[in-house]
Enzyme design. Structure first.
Site, PDB file in Angstrom:
ATOM      1  CG  ASN A   1      34.240  40.456  44.485  1.00 50.53           C
ATOM      2  OD1 ASN A   1      33.901  41.359  45.260  1.00 50.53           O
ATOM      3  ND2 ASN A   1      35.209  40.581  43.603  1.00 50.53           N
ATOM      4  CD1 TRP A   2      27.949  39.743  46.565  1.00 54.50           C
ATOM      5  CD2 TRP A   2      26.954  40.966  48.158  1.00 54.50           C
ATOM      6  NE1 TRP A   2      27.040  38.935  47.209  1.00 54.50           N
ATOM      7  CE2 TRP A   2      26.418  39.658  48.189  1.00 54.50           C
ATOM      8  CE3 TRP A   2      26.471  41.904  49.079  1.00 54.50           C
ATOM      9  CZ2 TRP A   2      25.430  39.278  49.104  1.00 54.50           C
ATOM     10  CZ3 TRP A   2      25.490  41.530  49.989  1.00 54.50           C
ATOM     11  CH2 TRP A   2      24.972  40.233  49.994  1.00 54.50           C
ATOM     12  CE  LYS A   3      33.861  42.075  40.660  1.00 54.10           C
ATOM     13  NZ  LYS A   3      34.355  42.088  39.296  1.00 54.10           N
TER      14      LYS A   3
ATOM     15  CG  HIS B   1      39.322  41.453  42.470  1.00 52.50           C
ATOM     16  ND1 HIS B   1      39.162  42.317  41.427  1.00 52.50           N
ATOM     17  CD2 HIS B   1      38.454  40.435  42.270  1.00 52.50           C
ATOM     18  CE1 HIS B   1      38.212  41.848  40.627  1.00 52.50           C
ATOM     19  NE2 HIS B   1      37.766  40.709  41.118  1.00 52.50           N
TER      20      HIS B   1
ATOM     21  CD  GLU C   1      36.985  44.585  39.614  1.00 50.06           C
ATOM     22  OE1 GLU C   1      36.472  44.693  40.737  1.00 50.06           O
ATOM     23  OE2 GLU C   1      36.467  43.895  38.702  1.00 50.06           O
TER      24      GLU C   1
ATOM     25  CD  GLU D   1      38.450  36.725  40.113  1.00 46.62           C
ATOM     26  OE1 GLU D   1      37.287  36.337  40.255  1.00 46.62           O
ATOM     27  OE2 GLU D   1      38.815  37.880  40.362  1.00 46.62           O
TER      28      GLU D   1
ATOM     29  N   GLY E   1      33.656  40.406  34.231  1.00 50.83           N
ATOM     30  CA  GLY E   1      32.608  41.360  33.928  1.00 50.83           C
ATOM     31  C   GLY E   1      32.411  41.617  32.446  1.00 50.83           C
TER      32      GLY E   1
ATOM     33  CB  SER F   1      31.952  35.990  32.524  1.00 47.83           C
ATOM     34  OG  SER F   1      32.264  37.361  32.331  1.00 47.83           O
TER      35      SER F   1
ATOM     36  N   GLY G   1      31.313  37.478  40.467  1.00 44.18           N
ATOM     37  CA  GLY G   1      31.021  38.899  40.549  1.00 44.18           C
ATOM     38  C   GLY G   1      29.569  39.171  40.197  1.00 44.18           C
ATOM     39  N   GLY G   2      29.332  39.556  38.971  1.00 43.92           N
ATOM     40  CA  GLY G   2      27.998  39.958  38.526  1.00 43.92           C
ATOM     41  C   GLY G   2      26.875  39.003  38.925  1.00 43.92           C
TER      42      GLY G   2
HETATM   43  P1  PGA Z   1      32.445  38.567  37.185  1.00 43.37           P
HETATM   44  O1  PGA Z   1      33.549  38.992  38.284  1.00 43.37           O
HETATM   45  O2  PGA Z   1      31.843  37.273  37.673  1.00 43.37           O
HETATM   46  O3  PGA Z   1      31.472  39.697  37.170  1.00 43.37           O
HETATM   47  O4  PGA Z   1      33.158  38.392  35.896  1.00 43.37           O
HETATM   48  C1  PGA Z   1      34.363  38.053  38.919  1.00 43.37           C
HETATM   49  C2  PGA Z   1      35.289  38.755  39.880  1.00 43.37           C
HETATM   50  O5  PGA Z   1      35.824  39.825  39.541  1.00 43.37           O
HETATM   51  O6  PGA Z   1      35.525  38.265  41.016  1.00 43.37           O
END
Ligand code: PGA
Length: 251
Positions: free
Chosen positions: A10-12, A96, A98, A168, A174, A214, A235-236
């Site tokens: 997930n590149w956000k 998600h 967010e 999640e 993050g 993470s 994500g990251g």
């Molecule tokens: P993260 O994000 O790996 O940076 O914690 C995961 C996500 O929000 O899908």
């Protein structure tokens, strides 16, 4: 039941078109021939065509980070399932945290989006997970229960079989704080039990549940070794091809 692992990046809201193409190319080079794990990358909408081009001929699948539930019309700023399909998207992240936290996503909109994705033949990746406050105040089970039942409201077992769930925990996204493999697995089993109630053992046993929060090359192996952790939503660590590859094929 054997469930094929599924790792999605997930590149956000990261990458310009050039950066997206370069990252996608590097991912395709690193893991584009992997067959025993499903792999997808989910860039921002505008970079979907560039990424589609960059991963062409590889096994890496193209995903989106959201969609709107309506088919078309006066919904400024929104993107439909058919639009995603038309540029080669096969899976889509829905609900998600967010989106829930900043953009008014509710269990009801998650449900509508999941139905729209299914109707278009896209694979929904339905996200659920508790905040730190919810976990610490003992509301975790109730929150995950509500989110899971809400997402799948009115969806048949046959359709649910075409979905992926991502657990999640919001406090792990993050933040560098990963759920322990045991915490993750317990939550996954809890979710699978809800799915079993809703859809029966066979269907629930086939639905893949990704962990997200993470996840990194150095914790992926242990997380992915758990009985009910069937992949990851990254994500990251998805923004560096080598790290992402290290999760797809952890050492
Ligand atoms: P993260 O994000 O790996 O940076 O914690 C995961 C996500 O929000 O899908």
């Amino acid at each position: 039941m054997a469930r094929k692992k599924f790792i999605a990046g997930n590149w956000k809201m990261n990458t310009t078109a050039d950066e997206a193409a370069a990252l996608a190319k590097a991912v395709a080079e690193a893991v584009g021939k992997v067959t025993d794990v499903d792999v997808a990358v989910c860039p921002p909408y505008v970079n979907l065509p560039a990424v589609a081009e960059a991963i062409k001929g590889s096994n890496v699948k193209l995903g989106a980070q959201d969609l709107h539930w309506e088919e078309k019309g006066a919904f400024t700023g929104k993107i439909s399932a058919a639009m995603l399909k038309s540029v080669g998207v096969t899976c889509v992240i829905i609900g998600h945290s967010e989106q829930r936290q900043y953009f008014g996503e509710t269990d009801e909109t998650v449900n509508k989006k999941t139905k729209a994705a299914l109707a278009a033949g896209l694979l929904p990746i339905v996200c659920v997970g508790e905040t730190l406050e919810e976990r610490e105040s003992g509301k975790m089970d109730a929150v995950i229960d509500r989110q899971t039942r809400g997402a799948f409201n009115g969806i048949s077992a046959a359709e649910a079989a075409k979905c992926v769930v991502a657990y999640e925990p919001v406090w792990a996204i993050g933040t560098g704080k990963t759920a322990t493999s045991q915490q993750a697995n317990e939550a996954h089993i809890f979710i699978r039990n809800i799915l079993t109630e809703l859809f029966g053992k066979d269907t629930a046993g086939g639905i893949r549940i990704q962990y997200g929060g993470s996840m990194k090359p150095d914790n992926a192996k242990e997380l992915l070794a758990q009985s009910d952790v069937d992949g990851g939503l990254i994500g990251g660590a998805a923004l560096k091809a080598a790290d992402f590859a290290g999760i797809v094929q952890p050492k």
